[in-house]
Design a protein around this motif. Structure first.
Motif, PDB file in Angstrom:
ATOM      1  N   SER A   9      -0.562   3.754  12.128  1.00  0.00           N
ATOM      2  CA  SER A   9       0.611   4.454  11.579  1.00  0.00           C
ATOM      3  C   SER A   9       0.759   5.946  11.681  1.00  0.00           C
ATOM      4  O   SER A   9       1.738   6.623  11.361  1.00  0.00           O
ATOM      5  CB  SER A   9       0.453   4.298   9.879  1.00  0.00           C
ATOM      6  N   GLN A  10      -0.470   6.631  12.286  1.00  0.00           N
ATOM      7  CA  GLN A  10      -0.487   8.097  12.538  1.00  0.00           C
ATOM      8  C   GLN A  10       0.087   8.602  14.003  1.00  0.00           C
ATOM      9  O   GLN A  10      -0.011   9.619  14.338  1.00  0.00           O
ATOM     10  CB  GLN A  10      -1.890   8.656  12.371  1.00  0.00           C
ATOM     11  N   SER A  11       0.813   7.589  14.854  1.00  0.00           N
ATOM     12  CA  SER A  11       1.362   7.885  15.966  1.00  0.00           C
ATOM     13  C   SER A  11       0.198   8.287  16.736  1.00  0.00           C
ATOM     14  O   SER A  11       0.640   9.474  17.612  1.00  0.00           O
ATOM     15  CB  SER A  11       2.508   8.806  15.940  1.00  0.00           C
ATOM     16  N   LEU A  12      -1.099   7.879  16.923  1.00  0.00           N
ATOM     17  CA  LEU A  12      -1.958   8.476  17.677  1.00  0.00           C
ATOM     18  C   LEU A  12      -1.842   7.655  19.097  1.00  0.00           C
ATOM     19  O   LEU A  12      -1.656   6.378  19.104  1.00  0.00           O
ATOM     20  CB  LEU A  12      -3.386   8.261  17.041  1.00  0.00           C
ATOM     21  N   GLY A  13      -2.532   7.812  20.087  1.00  0.00           N
ATOM     22  CA  GLY A  13      -2.749   7.324  21.319  1.00  0.00           C
ATOM     23  C   GLY A  13      -3.925   6.479  21.183  1.00  0.00           C
ATOM     24  O   GLY A  13      -4.781   6.640  20.239  1.00  0.00           O
TER      25      GLY A  13
ATOM     26  N   TRP B  14       0.847  -1.131  -0.024  1.00  0.00           N
ATOM     27  CA  TRP B  14      -0.147  -0.150   0.014  1.00  0.00           C
ATOM     28  C   TRP B  14       1.013   1.425  -0.009  1.00  0.00           C
ATOM     29  O   TRP B  14       0.722   2.369  -0.547  1.00  0.00           O
ATOM     30  CB  TRP B  14      -0.829  -0.064   1.144  1.00  0.00           C
ATOM     31  N   THR B  15       1.902   1.206   0.625  1.00  0.00           N
ATOM     32  CA  THR B  15       2.911   2.489   0.814  1.00  0.00           C
ATOM     33  C   THR B  15       3.654   2.554  -0.593  1.00  0.00           C
ATOM     34  O   THR B  15       3.401   3.840  -1.136  1.00  0.00           O
ATOM     35  CB  THR B  15       3.979   2.129   1.861  1.00  0.00           C
ATOM     36  N   GLN B  16       3.852   1.416  -1.206  1.00  0.00           N
ATOM     37  CA  GLN B  16       4.739   1.595  -2.519  1.00  0.00           C
ATOM     38  C   GLN B  16       3.513   2.193  -3.487  1.00  0.00           C
ATOM     39  O   GLN B  16       4.123   3.114  -4.327  1.00  0.00           O
ATOM     40  CB  GLN B  16       5.203   0.389  -2.836  1.00  0.00           C
TER      41      GLN B  16
ATOM     42  N   GLU C 197       4.020   4.805   6.484  1.00  0.00           N
ATOM     43  CA  GLU C 197       4.686   3.210   6.395  1.00  0.00           C
ATOM     44  C   GLU C 197       3.635   2.456   7.412  1.00  0.00           C
ATOM     45  O   GLU C 197       3.366   2.857   8.273  1.00  0.00           O
ATOM     46  CB  GLU C 197       5.871   3.368   6.991  1.00  0.00           C
ATOM     47  N   PHE C 198       3.511   1.202   7.006  1.00  0.00           N
ATOM     48  CA  PHE C 198       2.734   0.248   7.690  1.00  0.00           C
ATOM     49  C   PHE C 198       3.743  -0.892   8.174  1.00  0.00           C
ATOM     50  O   PHE C 198       4.660  -1.409   7.657  1.00  0.00           O
ATOM     51  CB  PHE C 198       1.727  -0.263   6.670  1.00  0.00           C
TER      52      PHE C 198
ATOM     53  N   ALA D  25      -8.004  -1.891   6.949  1.00  0.00           N
ATOM     54  CA  ALA D  25      -7.280  -1.010   6.339  1.00  0.00           C
ATOM     55  C   ALA D  25      -7.056   0.361   7.285  1.00  0.00           C
ATOM     56  O   ALA D  25      -6.295   0.966   7.759  1.00  0.00           O
ATOM     57  CB  ALA D  25      -7.596  -0.685   4.775  1.00  0.00           C
ATOM     58  N   LYS D  26      -8.341   0.482   7.850  1.00  0.00           N
ATOM     59  CA  LYS D  26      -8.586   1.781   8.781  1.00  0.00           C
ATOM     60  C   LYS D  26      -7.426   1.433  10.077  1.00  0.00           C
ATOM     61  O   LYS D  26      -6.903   2.610  10.474  1.00  0.00           O
ATOM     62  CB  LYS D  26      -9.953   2.150   9.079  1.00  0.00           C
ATOM     63  N   MET D  27      -7.656   0.601  10.643  1.00  0.00           N
ATOM     64  CA  MET D  27      -6.888   0.048  11.823  1.00  0.00           C
ATOM     65  C   MET D  27      -5.327   0.329  11.556  1.00  0.00           C
ATOM     66  O   MET D  27      -4.420   1.098  12.256  1.00  0.00           O
ATOM     67  CB  MET D  27      -7.289  -1.238  12.450  1.00  0.00           C
ATOM     68  N   HIS D  28      -5.061  -0.242  10.351  1.00  0.00           N
ATOM     69  CA  HIS D  28      -3.525   0.031  10.080  1.00  0.00           C
ATOM     70  C   HIS D  28      -3.178   1.443   9.895  1.00  0.00           C
ATOM     71  O   HIS D  28      -2.214   1.835  10.271  1.00  0.00           O
ATOM     72  CB  HIS D  28      -3.331  -0.854   8.577  1.00  0.00           C
ATOM     73  N   TYR D  29      -4.148   2.194   9.198  1.00  0.00           N
ATOM     74  CA  TYR D  29      -3.867   3.456   8.779  1.00  0.00           C
ATOM     75  C   TYR D  29      -3.603   4.499  10.160  1.00  0.00           C
ATOM     76  O   TYR D  29      -2.784   5.204  10.237  1.00  0.00           O
ATOM     77  CB  TYR D  29      -5.002   4.393   8.088  1.00  0.00           C
ATOM     78  N   LEU D  30      -4.884   4.295  10.885  1.00  0.00           N
ATOM     79  CA  LEU D  30      -4.769   4.910  12.383  1.00  0.00           C
ATOM     80  C   LEU D  30      -3.502   4.682  13.074  1.00  0.00           C
ATOM     81  O   LEU D  30      -2.865   5.430  13.687  1.00  0.00           O
ATOM     82  CB  LEU D  30      -5.900   4.570  13.161  1.00  0.00           C
TER      83      LEU D  30
END
Length: 350
Positions: free
Chosen positions: A328-332, A80-82, A218-219, A321-326
């Motif tokens: 990757s965002q350095s959120l608590g 996905w990143t690529q 990055e995932f 995909a949403k879990m992976h994305y969140l």
């Protein structure tokens, strides 16, 4: 890394330019004694197949062929990143994009790109086929040509899947047929367009046009795990996931409107321990239609008490995909739990 081929068969009247990114998949495969395998030189095959009498009606397009073509069954979140990076690099040079992808995990990639590219102002349309373009009888040519026309001639500011007459929101899509040409559907959201003799685009359903940040994350491929409930399940598989320190997000697929086997005390205790340890646990239904109403039954209410987040009507692909994305965002974890319940780009109905 990639090969870029320019095709100048088109009239100068066509002002919009489309970039086609070929990642692999059935559409560009060839038959071997081991079964279908990805083949290089897809750009030449496209050139040969689309040299028809109506070629001047196609938009001007370029093709990028990824150097490492994949069978989409081998897809990982790193891919996905690529793909996202390729789109970002070429974003300002094109008016729309077509991503050619294998069907097995196309809905996962479409969902992931929808979160990566939130707020886009250009079409990104994924397509592929059930039969390779190289075969005499195939669904590949129509899917490719229609995706090109949609990307060039319509203002569609989101990531979509086009397949067999259906334009679908990417993060609402699932593969529903293993062999039929109507391989994809979006069971909890209307089609964005129906393509027959005419193209009937539902403009009112489209997302708001914005400007994307194009910051491609990055995932961590090991960060998210999935567990499905089934009669007589034990807690052991979930315990193994919770004890794995690389797992930071857990997707739970439960029965009906979000009901777990709450008589299984060991399972509930393990989910409680996951929540206490800071793992975001998301509950989605195993049903293809409908949504989680966590608390409609006492069994579901148990999950509310231990901090499991209800996933509304998200597909498995969108939830993953949403879990992976969140993550990757350095959120608590609290911010992640909150965002999981809110629509970020049309992936759920509140």
């Amino acid at each position: 890394m990639n090969t870029r081929i320019d095709h100048d068969w088109h009239t100068e009247r066509m002002k919009r330019r489309i970039l086609v990114i070929y990642t692999g998949g059935t559409i560009g495969m060839q038959s071997t004694d081991k079964g279908y395998l990805p083949m290089a030189g897809f750009h030449d095959l496209v050139a040969q197949q689309l040299k028809t009498g109506a070629v001047d009606k196609l938009p001007k397009f370029d093709v990028i062929e990824c150097s490492q073509l994949i069978d989409s069954a081998n897809l990982t979140p790193t891919d996905w990143t690529q793909i996202g990076q390729l789109l970002a690099i070429h974003w300002q040079d094109y008016d729309g994009f077509v991503v050619l992808h294998g069907t097995d995990t196309m809905a996962y990639t479409a969902s992931a790109l929808s979160f990566i590219l939130q707020g886009i102002d250009k079409p990104v349309i994924l397509t592929g086929s059930q039969i390779p373009l190289l075969e005499l009888r195939n669904d590949a040519q129509d899917n490719l040509i229609t995706a090109l026309l949609l990307a060039a001639n319509y203002d569609i500011p989101e990531v979509c899947i086009y397949f067999n007459g259906r334009l679908l929101r990417g993060n609402r899509s699932s593969k529903i047929q293993s062999a039929g040409f109507d391989a994809f559907d979006s069971p909890n959201f209307p089609w964005l367009a129906r393509v027959g003799i005419h193209i009937d685009l539902q403009q009112s359903l489209l997302l708001e046009r914005k400007v994307p940040s194009l910051l491609i994350p990055e995932f961590d491929a090991e960060a998210v795990a999935i567990v499905q409930t089934y009669p007589g399940m034990t807690a052991r598989p979930v315990e193994a996931m919770v004890d794995d320190t690389s797992v930071r997000g857990l997707i739970l697929q439960t029965y009906g409107s979000g009901n777990p086997p709450d008589a299984n005390k060991a399972l509930i205790q393990t989910l409680q321990r996951a929540s206490d340890r800071g793992i975001a646990v998301l509950n989605i239904t195993q049903c293809s239609q409908g949504k989680v109403s966590q608390g409609a039954y006492a069994t579901g209410a148990t999950l509310n008490r231990i901090g499991v987040v209800p996933g509304a009507d998200m597909t498995l692909e969108a939830a993953f995909a949403k879990m992976h994305y969140l993550l990757s965002q350095s959120l608590g974890v609290d911010a992640i739990r909150d965002a999981l319940q809110r629509p970020l780009c049309g992936e759920l109905t509140r």
